[in-house]
Write an enzyme that holds these catalytic residues in place. Structure first.
Site, PDB file in Angstrom:
ATOM      1  N   CYS A 157      53.745 -29.198 -54.907  1.00 18.14           N
ATOM      2  CA  CYS A 157      53.213 -27.831 -54.976  1.00 18.14           C
ATOM      3  C   CYS A 157      52.688 -27.370 -53.609  1.00 18.14           C
ATOM      4  O   CYS A 157      51.942 -28.084 -52.939  1.00 18.14           O
ATOM      5  CB  CYS A 157      52.085 -27.772 -55.991  1.00 18.14           C
ATOM      6  SG  CYS A 157      51.348 -26.127 -56.116  1.00 18.14           S
ATOM      7  N   ASP A 158      53.088 -26.149 -53.215  1.00 15.31           N
ATOM      8  CA  ASP A 158      52.611 -25.611 -51.933  1.00 15.31           C
ATOM      9  C   ASP A 158      51.457 -24.621 -52.117  1.00 15.31           C
ATOM     10  O   ASP A 158      51.053 -23.959 -51.164  1.00 15.31           O
ATOM     11  CB  ASP A 158      53.765 -24.966 -51.142  1.00 15.31           C
ATOM     12  CG  ASP A 158      54.469 -23.862 -51.914  1.00 15.31           C
ATOM     13  OD1 ASP A 158      54.006 -23.522 -53.021  1.00 15.31           O
ATOM     14  OD2 ASP A 158      55.482 -23.338 -51.422  1.00 15.31           O
ATOM     15  N   THR A 159      50.956 -24.521 -53.348  1.00 17.67           N
ATOM     16  CA  THR A 159      49.797 -23.644 -53.589  1.00 17.67           C
ATOM     17  C   THR A 159      48.724 -24.402 -54.373  1.00 17.67           C
ATOM     18  O   THR A 159      48.162 -23.874 -55.344  1.00 17.67           O
ATOM     19  CB  THR A 159      50.204 -22.360 -54.358  1.00 17.67           C
ATOM     20  OG1 THR A 159      50.884 -22.744 -55.554  1.00 17.67           O
ATOM     21  CG2 THR A 159      51.085 -21.458 -53.519  1.00 17.67           C
TER      22      THR A 159
ATOM     23  N   GLU B 117      56.775 -14.973 -62.211  1.00 15.61           N
ATOM     24  CA  GLU B 117      57.229 -16.303 -61.778  1.00 15.61           C
ATOM     25  C   GLU B 117      56.429 -17.339 -62.551  1.00 15.61           C
ATOM     26  O   GLU B 117      55.197 -17.387 -62.426  1.00 15.61           O
ATOM     27  CB  GLU B 117      57.019 -16.480 -60.271  1.00 15.61           C
ATOM     28  CG  GLU B 117      57.873 -15.541 -59.430  1.00 15.61           C
ATOM     29  CD  GLU B 117      57.717 -15.720 -57.921  1.00 15.61           C
ATOM     30  OE1 GLU B 117      58.596 -15.254 -57.197  1.00 15.61           O
ATOM     31  OE2 GLU B 117      56.711 -16.315 -57.488  1.00 15.61           O
TER      32      GLU B 117
ATOM     33  N   PHE C  85      52.677  -8.953 -54.145  1.00 14.50           N
ATOM     34  CA  PHE C  85      52.409 -10.200 -54.862  1.00 14.50           C
ATOM     35  C   PHE C  85      50.970 -10.235 -55.368  1.00 14.50           C
ATOM     36  O   PHE C  85      50.036  -9.906 -54.628  1.00 14.50           O
ATOM     37  CB  PHE C  85      52.635 -11.407 -53.948  1.00 14.50           C
ATOM     38  CG  PHE C  85      54.079 -11.647 -53.607  1.00 14.50           C
ATOM     39  CD1 PHE C  85      54.843 -12.563 -54.319  1.00 14.50           C
ATOM     40  CD2 PHE C  85      54.684 -10.934 -52.575  1.00 14.50           C
ATOM     41  CE1 PHE C  85      56.171 -12.784 -54.012  1.00 14.50           C
ATOM     42  CE2 PHE C  85      56.023 -11.148 -52.262  1.00 14.50           C
ATOM     43  CZ  PHE C  85      56.766 -12.074 -52.973  1.00 14.50           C
TER      44      PHE C  85
ATOM     45  N   CYS D 241      46.167 -23.563 -62.491  1.00 13.41           N
ATOM     46  CA  CYS D 241      47.415 -24.240 -62.853  1.00 13.41           C
ATOM     47  C   CYS D 241      47.095 -25.684 -63.207  1.00 13.41           C
ATOM     48  O   CYS D 241      46.443 -26.393 -62.435  1.00 13.41           O
ATOM     49  CB  CYS D 241      48.451 -24.192 -61.739  1.00 13.41           C
ATOM     50  SG  CYS D 241      50.034 -24.892 -62.287  1.00 13.41           S
TER      51      CYS D 241
ATOM     52  N   HIS E 266      60.989 -16.946 -46.615  1.00 14.96           N
ATOM     53  CA  HIS E 266      59.716 -16.580 -45.974  1.00 14.96           C
ATOM     54  C   HIS E 266      59.181 -17.744 -45.146  1.00 14.96           C
ATOM     55  O   HIS E 266      58.552 -17.535 -44.106  1.00 14.96           O
ATOM     56  CB  HIS E 266      58.698 -16.143 -47.028  1.00 14.96           C
ATOM     57  CG  HIS E 266      58.496 -17.125 -48.130  1.00 14.96           C
ATOM     58  ND1 HIS E 266      59.512 -17.487 -49.000  1.00 14.96           N
ATOM     59  CD2 HIS E 266      57.413 -17.828 -48.510  1.00 14.96           C
ATOM     60  CE1 HIS E 266      59.056 -18.361 -49.861  1.00 14.96           C
ATOM     61  NE2 HIS E 266      57.788 -18.605 -49.589  1.00 14.96           N
TER      62      HIS E 266
ATOM     63  N   CYS F 153      52.431 -30.259 -60.118  1.00 11.26           N
ATOM     64  CA  CYS F 153      53.612 -30.704 -59.371  1.00 11.26           C
ATOM     65  C   CYS F 153      53.175 -31.344 -58.050  1.00 11.26           C
ATOM     66  O   CYS F 153      52.390 -30.751 -57.306  1.00 11.26           O
ATOM     67  CB  CYS F 153      54.518 -29.517 -59.070  1.00 11.26           C
ATOM     68  SG  CYS F 153      54.972 -28.581 -60.543  1.00 11.26           S
TER      69      CYS F 153
HETATM   70 FE1  SF4 Z   1      51.596 -25.110 -60.712  1.00 13.55          FE
HETATM   71 FE2  SF4 Z   1      52.220 -25.598 -58.177  1.00 13.55          FE
HETATM   72 FE3  SF4 Z   1      53.755 -26.597 -60.120  1.00 13.55          FE
HETATM   73 FE4  SF4 Z   1      53.736 -23.954 -59.621  1.00 13.55          FE
HETATM   74  S1  SF4 Z   1      54.491 -25.583 -58.236  1.00 13.55           S
HETATM   75  S2  SF4 Z   1      53.656 -24.945 -61.626  1.00 13.55           S
HETATM   76  S3  SF4 Z   1      51.575 -23.647 -59.030  1.00 13.55           S
HETATM   77  S4  SF4 Z   1      51.612 -27.145 -59.711  1.00 13.55           S
END
Ligand code: SF4
Length: 202
Positions: A39-41, A104, A26, A32, A196, A36
């Site tokens: 969002c987990d990141t 992705e 990865f 970004c 995961h 969202c």
């Molecule tokens: Fe961006 Fe997180 Fe939405 Fe993915 S889930 S598009 S990283 S805000």
């Protein structure tokens, strides 16, 4: 020498989607603006918070991971298509010519790069471009509530070539129930689990 902001690189198993369970390297790119709420990141959002790494060094890491068993490289984020990926994919082609490239994306940007597998995870508050809907190999829609099912079906109608997957939002019992019931009643759809996370691995 070109570079990209990199949050992290790691060799693990792909946890989600049609290629779940396979060895993958990865590369999580920084940046970004899609925003969202689930969002987990979120740590990946600010692009300048992450070091700019030379694409040649990144491609060398991917090539080394292939030697250690990675079946493909996943370019993820963040939102990787906030960056033009033409040059990086070219470098990967030169340095790891037999390593398949997976992407992705939420699909909000123009497409760039070259990939053998594109996972589109569309967001209702920032819908994807027609180009990404037409190009994607799998459409992976996240489900938290009933409105997400309607959105997933609307997206699928515009991506007839893709595999269609519903993925319950992590920690969303309603999403799990809705996704399981929907897939049970719709034979063209399949369930995607974030395996995961269930396993407690990266
Ligand atoms: Fe961006 Fe997180 Fe939405 Fe993915 S889930 S598009 S990283 S805000």
């Amino acid at each position: 020498m070109s570079s990209l902001p990199v949050v992290e690189t790691f060799h693990s198993l792909q946890g989600e989607g049609l290629h779940a369970g396979r060895s993958a390297f990865f590369i999580r790119l920084g940046g970004c603006t899609v925003g969202c709420s689930w969002c987990d990141t979120k740590h990946s959002w600010p692009q300048t918070a992450h070091p700019a790494l030379e694409t040649q060094a990144l491609a060398a890491e991917a090539a080394a991971a292939q030697q250690q068993g990675a079946a493909f490289v996943v370019i993820t984020g963040g939102e990787p298509l906030h960056h033009n990926l033409d040059g990086f994919c070219q470098t990967l082609t030169e340095m790891a010519p037999t390593l398949p490239r997976h992407l992705e994306t939420s699909g909000v940007d123009p497409f760039s790069g070259s990939f053998s597998w594109i996972t589109l995870s569309p967001k209702a508050h920032k819908p994807p471009t027609q180009e990404l809907l037409a190009r994607c190999n799998e459409l992976k829609a996240v489900v938290h509530g009933p409105e997400d099912l309607a959105f997933a079906e609307a997206m699928a109608a515009q991506a007839p070539q893709a595999q269609w997957l519903l993925q319950p939002g992590w920690d969303s019992p309603q999403g799990q129930q809705l996704a399981v019931e929907f897939v049970r009643n719709h034979p063209l759809w399949r369930l995607s689990l974030q395996s995961h996370k269930w396993l407690g691995v990266r």
